[in-house]
Write a protein that holds these residues in place. Structure first.
Motif, PDB file in Angstrom:
ATOM      1  N   LYS A 168      -0.286  -8.280  -9.297  1.00  0.00           N
ATOM      2  CA  LYS A 168      -0.135  -9.115  -8.111  1.00  0.00           C
ATOM      3  C   LYS A 168      -1.172  -8.932  -7.000  1.00  0.00           C
ATOM      4  CE  LYS A 168       3.838 -11.182  -9.176  1.00  0.00           C
ATOM      5  NZ  LYS A 168       3.971 -12.644  -9.252  1.00  0.00           N
ATOM      6  N   THR A 169      -2.092  -7.968  -7.154  1.00  0.00           N
ATOM      7  CA  THR A 169      -3.035  -7.709  -6.055  1.00  0.00           C
ATOM      8  C   THR A 169      -4.465  -7.724  -6.562  1.00  0.00           C
ATOM      9  OG1 THR A 169      -1.408  -6.344  -4.902  1.00  0.00           O
ATOM     10  CG2 THR A 169      -3.703  -6.094  -4.245  1.00  0.00           C
ATOM     11  N   SER A 214      -4.328 -18.847  -5.903  1.00  0.00           N
ATOM     12  CA  SER A 214      -3.449 -18.181  -4.939  1.00  0.00           C
ATOM     13  C   SER A 214      -2.465 -19.157  -4.296  1.00  0.00           C
ATOM     14  CB  SER A 214      -4.278 -17.489  -3.848  1.00  0.00           C
ATOM     15  OG  SER A 214      -4.870 -18.451  -2.981  1.00  0.00           O
ATOM     16  N   LYS A 215      -2.836 -20.438  -4.256  1.00  0.00           N
ATOM     17  CA  LYS A 215      -1.946 -21.450  -3.666  1.00  0.00           C
ATOM     18  C   LYS A 215      -0.719 -21.716  -4.541  1.00  0.00           C
ATOM     19  CE  LYS A 215      -5.913 -23.736  -1.505  1.00  0.00           C
ATOM     20  NZ  LYS A 215      -6.812 -24.910  -1.563  1.00  0.00           N
ATOM     21  N   SER A 217       0.695 -19.178  -6.473  1.00  0.00           N
ATOM     22  CA  SER A 217       1.305 -17.897  -6.839  1.00  0.00           C
ATOM     23  C   SER A 217       1.551 -17.063  -5.585  1.00  0.00           C
ATOM     24  CB  SER A 217       0.378 -17.124  -7.789  1.00  0.00           C
ATOM     25  OG  SER A 217      -0.703 -16.556  -7.070  1.00  0.00           O
ATOM     26  N   ASP A 218       2.168 -15.912  -5.793  1.00  0.00           N
ATOM     27  CA  ASP A 218       2.379 -14.988  -4.675  1.00  0.00           C
ATOM     28  C   ASP A 218       1.423 -13.801  -4.753  1.00  0.00           C
ATOM     29  OD1 ASP A 218       3.461 -13.791  -6.885  1.00  0.00           O
ATOM     30  OD2 ASP A 218       5.294 -13.097  -5.887  1.00  0.00           O
ATOM     31  N   ALA A 220      -1.450 -11.271  -3.925  1.00  0.00           N
ATOM     32  CA  ALA A 220      -2.106 -10.776  -2.712  1.00  0.00           C
ATOM     33  C   ALA A 220      -3.601 -10.766  -2.972  1.00  0.00           C
ATOM     34  CB  ALA A 220      -1.612  -9.377  -2.381  1.00  0.00           C
ATOM     35  N   ARG A 303      -1.031  -8.173   1.036  1.00  0.00           N
ATOM     36  CA  ARG A 303       0.386  -8.533   1.050  1.00  0.00           C
ATOM     37  C   ARG A 303       0.644  -9.727   0.125  1.00  0.00           C
ATOM     38  NH1 ARG A 303       0.230  -4.342   2.858  1.00  0.00           N
ATOM     39  NH2 ARG A 303       0.922  -3.511   4.873  1.00  0.00           N
ATOM     40  N   PRO A 304       1.773  -9.747  -0.571  1.00  0.00           N
ATOM     41  CA  PRO A 304       2.080 -10.841  -1.501  1.00  0.00           C
ATOM     42  C   PRO A 304       2.002 -12.207  -0.818  1.00  0.00           C
ATOM     43  CG  PRO A 304       3.666  -9.061  -1.743  1.00  0.00           C
ATOM     44  CD  PRO A 304       2.847  -8.732  -0.532  1.00  0.00           C
ATOM     45  N   GLY A 305       1.343 -13.144  -1.489  1.00  0.00           N
ATOM     46  CA  GLY A 305       1.250 -14.501  -0.976  1.00  0.00           C
ATOM     47  C   GLY A 305       0.261 -14.693   0.153  1.00  0.00           C
ATOM     48  N   LYS A 306      -0.437 -13.653   0.527  1.00  0.00           N
ATOM     49  CA  LYS A 306      -1.389 -13.733   1.631  1.00  0.00           C
ATOM     50  C   LYS A 306      -2.826 -13.628   1.119  1.00  0.00           C
ATOM     51  CE  LYS A 306       1.840 -13.826   4.808  1.00  0.00           C
ATOM     52  NZ  LYS A 306       2.099 -15.043   5.622  1.00  0.00           N
TER      53      LYS A 306
END
Length: 390
Positions: A168-169, A214-215, A217-218, A220, A303-306
């Motif tokens: 996720k990152t 990224s748009k 998904s969540d 980071a 941070r997730p989604g950012k």
């Protein structure tokens, strides 16, 4: 009597063989269980431990990132095909951190989908720092397809595989070359991206892939657009050691050091008719130690989604002539300089406005003295005449 003696000898031999076999099996099982234990550390998520995949971790910038991550108690996996990296750097990192579960090296090409999927399938990554890339402006104009494949295509594969394995990152190593030659200085993150060479174009395409995904998904995402990298580890453990055949393409610091050591007869400055105070290109030189500090801070703030996009530079430009004078002082050698025509794909003036990364990540460049950064790098060069082969 001979029969009894022969039987005794055979029984003794059989016992020796059984004992040897048992010992060999014990050693094998011990090694196997040890390997499984080490492997398990990389293949399972462990509370309180962040496992970072560093692509290109055998390269100049990537190896310095691994050094810092290990120092900060991260678990690290390096993936590198060694086309531009140095196994010598990996060995030094392994010697510094031999503890099980701290560092592993995997030889793989990021253009090989099956190999990349295998790496993700067999390891439990929490984050990816994606450094792996060919990164020479002149070379990109001569071999554009190689750059689009190595940078854009490989990044697409990395992002797809991260998504497939729920990693996720992503901390993405980008470049100020995506901006091209802006109308005004300094460059901010809002400066239009109009790259003028295949290197910058390939990096921008990779950024677009990451941002578009990224748009949906969540994930980071942190994208760091950094400027001209110089310097080396202040403790002298790592440095820059490009392959000899790439010397004409490499960073100006490498060329300065080669000239100071007599490996090449002098330094070639390409372009003296730019619209700058002394006619030579102006660049923002960022020390590799500061650059890696920015990556670690970006990882900590992800941070997730950012999505975070940051320029990483000093905020100040220095001309090539100024750089050469600093290099002469750092090395103590009166380097011979030859002035040539411009290099294709270059631009006149580029330096950053690093205020956004300062305000949001509390990062500021500390190694801002050119001569000091070059002096640190020069010490490593003198101690490693043949690069990591020493």
């Amino acid at each position: 009597m001979d029969y009894i003696e022969s039987k005794r000898r055979n029984d003794f031999t059989r016992k020796i063989a059984l004992a040897a076999g048992a010992t060999a099996l014990f050693i094998f099982m011990l090694k196997w269980s040890s390997d499984i234990s080490v492997s398990t550390k990389f293949s399972t998520h462990e509370p309180g431990v962040t496992h970072v995949l560093v692509t290109g971790g055998a390269g100049y910038i990537g190896s310095h990132a691994v050094l810092r991550l290990l120092k900060d108690s991260y678990r690290v996996t390096i993936v590198d095909n060694l086309s531009r990296g140095n196994m010598g750097a990996v060995k030094i990192l392994q010697e510094l951190h031999p503890e099980p579960g701290r560092l592993q090296f995997i030889y793989a090409d990021l253009g090989d989908a099956a190999a990349v999927n295998k790496v993700f399938a067999e390891n439990a990554f929490d984050a990816v720092m994606h450094f792996a890339a060919v990164a020479y402006v002149g070379e990109s104009t001569a071999e554009p397809l190689r750059y689009y494949h190595n940078i854009t295509s490989n990044t697409l594969l990395i992002v797809k595989t991260m998504a497939a394995h729920n990693v996720k990152t992503l901390i993405y190593s980008s470049t100020c070359a995506t901006y091209g030659e802006p109308d005004k200085m300094p460059i901010t993150e809002d400066t239009p991206q109009v790259p003028i060479n295949p290197y910058g174009k390939a990096k921008k395409m990779a950024e677009d892939i990451i941002l578009d995904f990224s748009k949906t998904s969540d994930m980071a995402v942190m994208i760091l657009r950094y400027f001209n990298v110089i310097g080396s580890d202040p403790e002298g453990r790592l440095g820059e050691a490009p392959r000899p055949e790439l010397r004409d393409q490499g960073r100006i610091s490498g060329a300065c050091f080669d000239a100071a050591r007599g490996i090449i007869p002098g330094l070639k400055i390409r372009g003296t008719d730019y619209k700058t105070p002394d006619g030579t290109c102006v660049r923002d030189y960022i020390d590799v130690t500061d650059l890696i500090d920015a990556h670690v801070k970006a990882l900590a703030h992800a941070r997730p989604g950012k999505v975070g996009i940051y320029n990483v530079g000093t905020g100040r430009g220095s001309s090539v002539k100024e750089f050469v004078e600093a290099c002469k002082k750092a090395t103590g050698v009166n380097i011979k300089v030859e002035f040539l025509s411009r290099r294709p794909g270059d631009y006149a003036e580029v330096y950053s406005d690093p205020s956004k990364i300062k305000n949001e990540l509390n990062w500021t460049a500390k190694y801002t003295n050119l001569e000091e950064s070059l002096s640190i790098a020069w010490r490593w060069q003198k101690a490693h005449i043949n690069g990591y082969d020493n």
